[in-house]
Design a protein around this motif. Structure first.
Motif, mmCIF file in Angstrom:
data_model
loop_
_atom_site.group_PDB
_atom_site.id
_atom_site.type_symbol
_atom_site.label_atom_id
_atom_site.label_comp_id
_atom_site.label_asym_id
_atom_site.label_seq_id
_atom_site.Cartn_x
_atom_site.Cartn_y
_atom_site.Cartn_z
ATOM 1 N N SER A 40 31.076 3.302 44.051
ATOM 2 C CA SER A 40 30.615 3.353 42.663
ATOM 3 C C SER A 40 29.298 2.596 42.532
ATOM 4 C CB SER A 40 31.675 2.698 41.779
ATOM 5 O OG SER A 40 31.094 2.286 40.573
ATOM 6 N N THR A 41 28.338 3.204 41.887
ATOM 7 C CA THR A 41 27.032 2.559 41.745
ATOM 8 C C THR A 41 26.220 3.273 40.668
ATOM 9 O OG1 THR A 41 25.004 1.948 42.923
ATOM 10 C CG2 THR A 41 26.005 4.002 43.555
ATOM 11 N N HIS A 42 25.113 2.659 40.262
ATOM 12 C CA HIS A 42 24.172 3.430 39.464
ATOM 13 C C HIS A 42 22.865 3.607 40.228
ATOM 14 C CE1 HIS A 42 24.212 -0.758 37.889
ATOM 15 N NE2 HIS A 42 22.984 -0.657 38.315
ATOM 16 N N LEU A 43 22.891 3.272 41.531
ATOM 17 C CA LEU A 43 21.710 3.460 42.372
ATOM 18 C C LEU A 43 21.805 4.833 43.049
ATOM 19 C CD1 LEU A 43 21.564 -0.122 43.873
ATOM 20 C CD2 LEU A 43 20.140 0.850 42.071
ATOM 21 N N VAL A 44 21.108 5.793 42.463
ATOM 22 C CA VAL A 44 21.245 7.195 42.853
ATOM 23 C C VAL A 44 20.928 7.415 44.333
ATOM 24 C CG1 VAL A 44 20.453 9.528 42.331
ATOM 25 C CG2 VAL A 44 20.605 7.846 40.509
ATOM 26 N N GLU A 45 19.862 6.798 44.817
ATOM 27 C CA GLU A 45 19.440 7.071 46.195
ATOM 28 C C GLU A 45 20.452 6.536 47.205
ATOM 29 O OE1 GLU A 45 17.063 9.089 46.788
ATOM 30 O OE2 GLU A 45 16.217 9.170 44.775
ATOM 31 N N ASP A 46 21.035 5.365 46.917
ATOM 32 C CA ASP A 46 22.034 4.781 47.831
ATOM 33 C C ASP A 46 23.204 5.723 48.014
ATOM 34 O OD1 ASP A 46 20.784 2.467 48.338
ATOM 35 O OD2 ASP A 46 22.043 1.194 47.063
ATOM 36 N N PRO A 69 24.890 16.051 46.880
ATOM 37 C CA PRO A 69 23.601 15.502 46.453
ATOM 38 C C PRO A 69 22.551 16.605 46.254
ATOM 39 C CG PRO A 69 24.527 14.160 48.205
ATOM 40 C CD PRO A 69 25.423 15.342 48.065
ATOM 41 N N ARG A 70 22.570 17.621 47.135
ATOM 42 C CA ARG A 70 21.614 18.716 47.004
ATOM 43 C C ARG A 70 21.821 19.448 45.675
ATOM 44 N NH1 ARG A 70 18.804 22.756 49.963
ATOM 45 N NH2 ARG A 70 18.141 21.082 51.338
ATOM 46 N N GLN A 71 23.085 19.704 45.334
ATOM 47 C CA GLN A 71 23.369 20.408 44.069
ATOM 48 C C GLN A 71 22.931 19.568 42.866
ATOM 49 O OE1 GLN A 71 27.532 21.078 44.895
ATOM 50 N NE2 GLN A 71 27.216 23.244 45.310
ATOM 51 N N GLY A 103 13.542 16.464 33.145
ATOM 52 C CA GLY A 103 14.476 15.387 33.518
ATOM 53 C C GLY A 103 13.698 14.130 33.896
ATOM 54 N N ARG A 104 14.182 12.967 33.498
ATOM 55 C CA ARG A 104 13.472 11.720 33.802
ATOM 56 C C ARG A 104 13.826 11.245 35.201
ATOM 57 N NH1 ARG A 104 15.669 7.995 30.374
ATOM 58 N NH2 ARG A 104 14.337 6.437 31.322
ATOM 59 N N GLY A 105 12.830 10.692 35.905
ATOM 60 C CA GLY A 105 13.102 10.153 37.231
ATOM 61 C C GLY A 105 11.948 10.396 38.169
ATOM 62 N N ASP A 106 11.911 9.625 39.292
ATOM 63 C CA ASP A 106 10.809 9.732 40.238
ATOM 64 C C ASP A 106 11.111 10.695 41.381
ATOM 65 O OD1 ASP A 106 9.227 7.926 38.859
ATOM 66 O OD2 ASP A 106 10.221 6.212 39.804
ATOM 67 N N THR A 107 12.389 11.016 41.570
ATOM 68 C CA THR A 107 12.757 11.908 42.681
ATOM 69 C C THR A 107 13.600 13.052 42.108
ATOM 70 O OG1 THR A 107 14.832 10.746 43.080
ATOM 71 C CG2 THR A 107 12.899 9.931 44.275
ATOM 72 N N PRO A 108 13.731 14.175 42.851
ATOM 73 C CA PRO A 108 14.574 15.279 42.375
ATOM 74 C C PRO A 108 15.996 14.801 42.059
ATOM 75 C CG PRO A 108 13.280 15.995 44.253
ATOM 76 C CD PRO A 108 13.026 14.525 44.108
ATOM 77 N N LEU A 109 16.512 13.877 42.905
ATOM 78 C CA LEU A 109 17.879 13.388 42.665
ATOM 79 C C LEU A 109 17.982 12.621 41.349
ATOM 80 C CD1 LEU A 109 19.252 12.059 46.020
ATOM 81 C CD2 LEU A 109 20.525 13.371 44.334
ATOM 82 N N GLU A 110 17.014 11.752 41.112
ATOM 83 C CA GLU A 110 17.044 10.986 39.860
ATOM 84 C C GLU A 110 16.920 11.922 38.665
ATOM 85 O OE1 GLU A 110 15.261 6.682 41.376
ATOM 86 O OE2 GLU A 110 14.014 7.987 40.137
ATOM 87 N N ARG A 111 16.077 12.957 38.815
ATOM 88 C CA ARG A 111 15.931 13.910 37.705
ATOM 89 C C ARG A 111 17.217 14.720 37.524
ATOM 90 N NH1 ARG A 111 10.664 13.712 39.676
ATOM 91 N NH2 ARG A 111 10.865 15.435 41.146
ATOM 92 N N GLY A 112 17.875 15.054 38.639
ATOM 93 C CA GLY A 112 19.162 15.757 38.550
ATOM 94 C C GLY A 112 20.203 14.883 37.866
ATOM 95 N N TYR A 113 20.174 13.613 38.207
ATOM 96 C CA TYR A 113 21.141 12.671 37.620
ATOM 97 C C TYR A 113 20.932 12.535 36.110
ATOM 98 C CZ TYR A 113 23.109 8.050 36.542
ATOM 99 O OH TYR A 113 23.778 7.001 35.972
ATOM 100 N N THR A 114 19.685 12.339 35.699
ATOM 101 C CA THR A 114 19.440 12.167 34.260
ATOM 102 C C THR A 114 19.709 13.474 33.511
ATOM 103 O OG1 THR A 114 17.065 12.535 34.601
ATOM 104 C CG2 THR A 114 17.792 10.252 34.455
ATOM 105 N N THR A 115 19.481 14.624 34.197
ATOM 106 C CA THR A 115 19.805 15.911 33.570
ATOM 107 C C THR A 115 21.323 16.036 33.410
ATOM 108 O OG1 THR A 115 17.868 16.910 34.604
ATOM 109 C CG2 THR A 115 19.544 18.425 33.763
ATOM 110 N N ALA A 116 22.072 15.649 34.465
ATOM 111 C CA ALA A 116 23.544 15.750 34.414
ATOM 112 C C ALA A 116 24.094 14.884 33.287
ATOM 113 C CB ALA A 116 24.149 15.333 35.752
ATOM 114 N N LEU A 117 23.459 13.745 33.055
ATOM 115 C CA LEU A 117 23.957 12.847 32.005
ATOM 116 C C LEU A 117 23.814 13.461 30.607
ATOM 117 C CD1 LEU A 117 22.799 9.303 33.160
ATOM 118 C CD2 LEU A 117 25.113 10.241 33.125
#
Ligand SMILES: Nc1ncnc2c1ncn2[C@@H]1O[C@H](COP(=O)(O)OP(=O)(O)OP(=O)(O)O)[C@@H](O)[C@H]1O
Length: 251
Positions: A191-197, A219-221, A230-244
């Motif tokens: 459990s974390t809020h650090l997306v890249e980890d 992670p790819r999905q 979506g907010r964020g510096d990487t595709p993953l961060e943008r995916g995460y903020t979009t999912a939220l």
């Protein structure tokens, strides 16, 4: 397919305040990431999976066995290792004494507890530090001892709550390798809020918001679901903020 755990319709709260509302989630082997902002309910879910708190409503099955009574819970506890955000320890214990004590708590037989403690310390790279007093450890070393106490014994499900807090960048990279190694032998929930980890260490991610699951996938999905705004510096961060921002999904 055998699930490591299955949560169905979990409702959990504190007093009259509901913080998990009908959450359902299943996990197979490997490393599973639990992502969500502060207050999303990740710790509450992990505490419930760790059998620290009984579910308010809903069912929990661990390795196919529903946790209904004391005998089910006792059996599950032998197989579950848990690293809470703050774990307690006696400052005068040596690292080895502490991990051996945790093996004893998990009912590892006396004759094998010492060996199990040394193996866990070896896995987290602390075998050479086994005689150090707990009170003399740095923050990063303490996190590693925390992981050692969570994996000691015949643990098949390891629950780690914010394990990378306080680690420097190099330690975080080492930590990812450690999770990959542990997850080859046991199921790991991180459990974390650090997306890249979490994306680097886990094959499956669940995004939790306000006590419900809003995304489940790889992670790819998650990266692929990023909205253009979506907010964020990487595709993953943008995916995460979009999912939220997305409506809740059922798994
Ligand atoms: N002991 C408690 N008593 C009352 N409310 C609590 C308690 N523990 C947690 N909460 C509340 O439950 C909600 C979910 O908290 P929880 O700690 O499970 O979230 P989290 O996703 O782990 O957050 P964080 O990332 O900050 O650790 C929060 O609103 C929190 O304030």
């Amino acid at each position: 397919m055998e699930f490591v755990f299955e949560v169905e319709g979990l409702v959990q709260g504190y007093g009259s305040r509901r913080v998990i509302s009908g959450l359902s989630m299943k996990a197979t082997r490997g490393a599973v990431g639990l992502l969500g902002p502060n207050g999303a309910g990740k710790t509450t879910l992990l505490r419930t999976l760790a059998t620290v708190t009984p579910p308010g409503e809903g069912t929990i099955r661990v390795f196919g066995r529903e946790l209904r009574g004391d005998a089910d819970v006792r059996e599950a506890r032998r197989a579950i290792g848990y690293l809470p955000q703050d774990f307690g320890y006696h400052p005068g214990f040596s690292v080895y004494e502490f991990v051996r004590y945790c093996a004893w708590l998990r009912m590892v037989p006396d004759r094998t507890a010492g060996k199990a403690a040394l193996r866990a310390l070896d896995q987290v790279g602390l075998a050479d530090m086994r005689s150090r007093k707990m009170k003399e450890l740095s923050g990063g070393m303490l996190r590693r001892v925390g992981i050692a106490q969570a994996i000691v014994g015949d643990v098949k499900l390891v629950l780690l709550d914010e394990p990378t807090v306080g680690l420097d960048p190099e330690q975080r990279l080492e930590f990812r390798d450690l999770i990959r190694e542990i997850s080859s032998e046991a199921a790991v929930v991180l459990s974390t809020h650090l997306v890249e980890d979490v994306a680097a260490a886990c094959s499956t991610l669940h995004v939790v918001r306000d006590g419900t699951v809003v995304f489940s996938g790889t992670p790819r999905q998650l990266a692929d679901c990023a909205a253009p705004d979506g907010r964020g510096d990487t595709p993953l961060e943008r995916g995460y903020t979009t999912a939220l921002r997305a409506p809740a999904v059922t798994t």
